[in-house]
Design a protein around this motif. Sequence first.
Motif, PDB file in Angstrom:
ATOM      1  N   ASN A  34       0.822  -1.212   0.000  1.00  0.00           N
ATOM      2  CA  ASN A  34       0.000   0.000   0.000  1.00  0.00           C
ATOM      3  C   ASN A  34       0.854   1.260   0.000  1.00  0.00           C
ATOM      4  OD1 ASN A  34      -2.639   1.243   0.124  1.00  0.00           O
ATOM      5  ND2 ASN A  34      -2.171   1.784   2.237  1.00  0.00           N
ATOM      6  N   VAL A  35       1.979   1.203   0.699  1.00  0.00           N
ATOM      7  CA  VAL A  35       2.840   2.370   0.775  1.00  0.00           C
ATOM      8  C   VAL A  35       3.508   2.654  -0.576  1.00  0.00           C
ATOM      9  CG1 VAL A  35       5.082   1.375   1.416  1.00  0.00           C
ATOM     10  CG2 VAL A  35       4.391   3.532   2.407  1.00  0.00           C
ATOM     11  N   PHE A 250      -7.232   6.703  14.650  1.00  0.00           N
ATOM     12  CA  PHE A 250      -7.494   7.847  13.767  1.00  0.00           C
ATOM     13  C   PHE A 250      -6.623   9.036  14.147  1.00  0.00           C
ATOM     14  CE2 PHE A 250      -9.746  11.964  13.784  1.00  0.00           C
ATOM     15  CZ  PHE A 250      -9.771  12.220  12.419  1.00  0.00           C
ATOM     16  N   LEU A 251      -6.585   9.334  15.440  1.00  0.00           N
ATOM     17  CA  LEU A 251      -5.811  10.484  15.893  1.00  0.00           C
ATOM     18  C   LEU A 251      -4.319  10.253  15.704  1.00  0.00           C
ATOM     19  CD1 LEU A 251      -6.715  13.183  16.981  1.00  0.00           C
ATOM     20  CD2 LEU A 251      -6.247  12.377  19.290  1.00  0.00           C
ATOM     21  N   ILE A 252      -3.896   8.987  15.819  1.00  0.00           N
ATOM     22  CA  ILE A 252      -2.493   8.662  15.588  1.00  0.00           C
ATOM     23  C   ILE A 252      -2.106   9.045  14.162  1.00  0.00           C
ATOM     24  CG2 ILE A 252      -0.833   6.774  15.366  1.00  0.00           C
ATOM     25  CD1 ILE A 252      -2.396   5.349  17.617  1.00  0.00           C
ATOM     26  N   LEU A 253      -2.934   8.649  13.196  1.00  0.00           N
ATOM     27  CA  LEU A 253      -2.643   8.967  11.801  1.00  0.00           C
ATOM     28  C   LEU A 253      -2.844  10.448  11.504  1.00  0.00           C
ATOM     29  CD1 LEU A 253      -4.113   5.962   9.774  1.00  0.00           C
ATOM     30  CD2 LEU A 253      -1.725   6.596  10.047  1.00  0.00           C
ATOM     31  N   ALA A 254      -3.909  11.019  12.060  1.00  0.00           N
ATOM     32  CA  ALA A 254      -4.194  12.425  11.797  1.00  0.00           C
ATOM     33  C   ALA A 254      -3.078  13.322  12.333  1.00  0.00           C
ATOM     34  CB  ALA A 254      -5.535  12.811  12.427  1.00  0.00           C
ATOM     35  N   THR A 255      -2.551  12.974  13.493  1.00  0.00           N
ATOM     36  CA  THR A 255      -1.464  13.785  14.049  1.00  0.00           C
ATOM     37  C   THR A 255      -0.164  13.581  13.287  1.00  0.00           C
ATOM     38  OG1 THR A 255      -1.171  12.058  15.736  1.00  0.00           O
ATOM     39  CG2 THR A 255      -2.373  14.032  16.385  1.00  0.00           C
ATOM     40  N   LEU A 292       8.427   2.834   4.686  1.00  0.00           N
ATOM     41  CA  LEU A 292       8.774   1.432   4.457  1.00  0.00           C
ATOM     42  C   LEU A 292       8.972   0.682   5.773  1.00  0.00           C
ATOM     43  CD1 LEU A 292      11.333   1.694   1.503  1.00  0.00           C
ATOM     44  CD2 LEU A 292       8.945   0.941   1.398  1.00  0.00           C
ATOM     45  N   ILE A 293       9.149   1.419   6.859  1.00  0.00           N
ATOM     46  CA  ILE A 293       9.306   0.808   8.188  1.00  0.00           C
ATOM     47  C   ILE A 293       7.992   0.851   8.958  1.00  0.00           C
ATOM     48  CG2 ILE A 293      10.541   0.925  10.390  1.00  0.00           C
ATOM     49  CD1 ILE A 293      12.848   2.270   8.842  1.00  0.00           C
ATOM     50  N   THR A 294       7.397   2.034   9.052  1.00  0.00           N
ATOM     51  CA  THR A 294       6.212   2.186   9.895  1.00  0.00           C
ATOM     52  C   THR A 294       4.970   1.520   9.303  1.00  0.00           C
ATOM     53  OG1 THR A 294       5.788   4.366   8.895  1.00  0.00           O
ATOM     54  CG2 THR A 294       7.074   4.310  10.934  1.00  0.00           C
ATOM     55  N   SER A 295       4.809   1.549   7.989  1.00  0.00           N
ATOM     56  CA  SER A 295       3.619   0.939   7.399  1.00  0.00           C
ATOM     57  C   SER A 295       3.594  -0.579   7.573  1.00  0.00           C
ATOM     58  CB  SER A 295       3.500   1.318   5.923  1.00  0.00           C
ATOM     59  OG  SER A 295       3.195   2.683   5.778  1.00  0.00           O
ATOM     60  N   PRO A 296       4.678  -1.306   7.288  1.00  0.00           N
ATOM     61  CA  PRO A 296       4.663  -2.744   7.592  1.00  0.00           C
ATOM     62  C   PRO A 296       4.483  -3.031   9.082  1.00  0.00           C
ATOM     63  CG  PRO A 296       6.390  -2.275   6.009  1.00  0.00           C
ATOM     64  CD  PRO A 296       5.863  -0.941   6.481  1.00  0.00           C
ATOM     65  N   MET A 297       5.067  -2.188   9.953  1.00  0.00           N
ATOM     66  CA  MET A 297       4.852  -2.396  11.383  1.00  0.00           C
ATOM     67  C   MET A 297       3.381  -2.229  11.751  1.00  0.00           C
ATOM     68  SD  MET A 297       7.601  -1.362  14.215  1.00  0.00           S
ATOM     69  CE  MET A 297       7.797   0.356  13.841  1.00  0.00           C
ATOM     70  N   SER A 378       9.335  -0.392  18.116  1.00  0.00           N
ATOM     71  CA  SER A 378       8.510  -1.608  18.051  1.00  0.00           C
ATOM     72  C   SER A 378       7.610  -1.728  19.279  1.00  0.00           C
ATOM     73  CB  SER A 378       9.404  -2.852  17.960  1.00  0.00           C
ATOM     74  OG  SER A 378      10.233  -2.811  16.829  1.00  0.00           O
ATOM     75  N   PHE A 379       8.156  -1.409  20.462  1.00  0.00           N
ATOM     76  CA  PHE A 379       7.383  -1.523  21.693  1.00  0.00           C
ATOM     77  C   PHE A 379       6.202  -0.557  21.678  1.00  0.00           C
ATOM     78  CE2 PHE A 379      11.516  -3.228  22.648  1.00  0.00           C
ATOM     79  CZ  PHE A 379      11.269  -4.292  23.511  1.00  0.00           C
ATOM     80  N   GLN A 380       6.422   0.655  21.209  1.00  0.00           N
ATOM     81  CA  GLN A 380       5.348   1.647  21.121  1.00  0.00           C
ATOM     82  C   GLN A 380       4.222   1.145  20.215  1.00  0.00           C
ATOM     83  OE1 GLN A 380       4.730   4.572  22.470  1.00  0.00           O
ATOM     84  NE2 GLN A 380       3.344   5.636  21.079  1.00  0.00           N
ATOM     85  N   TYR A 381       4.560   0.685  19.039  1.00  0.00           N
ATOM     86  CA  TYR A 381       3.544   0.240  18.073  1.00  0.00           C
ATOM     87  C   TYR A 381       2.756  -0.957  18.596  1.00  0.00           C
ATOM     88  CZ  TYR A 381       4.582   3.259  14.088  1.00  0.00           C
ATOM     89  OH  TYR A 381       4.697   4.334  13.240  1.00  0.00           O
TER      90      TYR A 381
END
Length: 468
Positions: A34-35, A250-255, A292-297, A378-381
């Motif tokens: 998707n990315v 939603f807010l995670i992505l919006a921010t 390429l890192i955050t989207s697969p995570m 990784s821990f945050q996600y």
Amino acid sequence: MNTKAKRINDFGRDHVPGLVLRVSVPFMFAQFVNVLYSIVDRIYIGNIPVTGADSLAGAGVCAPIITLLSSFATLIGIGGSILFSMRLGQDDKKDAERILGNCFSTLLLFSAVLTVVFLLTKGMLLRWFGASDITYPYADIYLTIYTCGTFFALLSMGMNYFITAQGYPMLGMVTTLIGAVLNIILDPLFIFVFHMEIAGAAAATVLAQLASCLFVLFVLYKKSMPVPLHLRRPELTLVKRILALGFSPFLILATDSIIIIAMNAVLQYHGGPGYGDTLITCATIVQSYMMLITSPMLGITGGSQPLISFNYGANKPERIRKIILCVLLLCIGFTTFMFLVSRFLPAAFAGIFTDNAEYIELSVWGIRAFTMMIIPLSFQYVFVDSLTALGMTSLSLFLSLFRKTTYFAATCLLPLAFTAASAFYAEPIADGIAALLSSAAFTLVYFKYLRGTGRLVQIGMGKEKAAA
């Protein structure tokens, strides 16, 4: 298409490590594919003769607006699929079908309203978000065409969550694969053969999203699906519950949009005329690498959410613990690999976008700065998305906003003390601090709710109650 034959995942009984791999890895790959929508666009845009660099900066200015539009699909898709999975865990297919229909009709309404609002305000937004006199025309063309395809983008992304939630991760992956492959084919055709330049990149993306949208609706409307799609009139009480569950992601992505906006504005202001556009161009390349890192995570953690929610509804804390551990190990392995790639191969990635030596050198430095703390990230996600799947949206929202607030503050303050380029260090600072806080918060939740094998405490889902 025989969907019954493809459904091989039993969320409540299958061996956990194998189940996580079968569900999360396709979802991870789907997010990676998707990315490619935006990255492939940027690669081709950056290689447009003469105007490539300015066009790439214009596309970078559009990025936060596109992210903001996409976040509305997440609002409904994740919020609805979590509640949907809990109902399936309770073997309540009738209510699950009601949730699915409400999400569909709500996405239809959202896409119509958002299309009108963004078309009317796009000029003002682009100026606010860092477009200069040079980059504005390119950004305006790209955003106008992209916004006209909002309906397809929201439907394909938002409803795809429900394919995975019913146990068909491979079909969910096919959805994004169709769009990405079509986009890769159409981009060079429209940009270079038809000489549409940046307008061609936007048109290719819209047509690719249309294809994905048609595939998603075809799959969900099939009667062979465990819970087929039927259009329903939105029920206000249910929609509110869906929005409450989806508000955190939603807010995670919006921010994320706010962060990109702040980055572009800070780079433009402190970089000054000329160099500000150079910094934004390089930031666009660096942010493409981070995607390429955050989207697969997000794919790994998002793919695990239906598993967690299903077993939460079925009151199986032991399986929930195993799922979260497997997902964490998967994310750590992936980010470790990407950390090594960012140390040794960033020049090859930057060179795909441009052959300008100055841009490549600055982008390589930016990639290495951005990725300094991706392993702790990784821990945050994992923990934030797990808390969301458990219905603890207030806590997950706090943890996410804390990271974004730290990121925003560092982005604005670092250039005041150092140079404009120091804003690139905001990412690792926020990632490291947020990883520590989210790990501490999840440890408390673990000992309170998940350590024992007895009754799970149900957390304000409306219909849910503690299972015996």
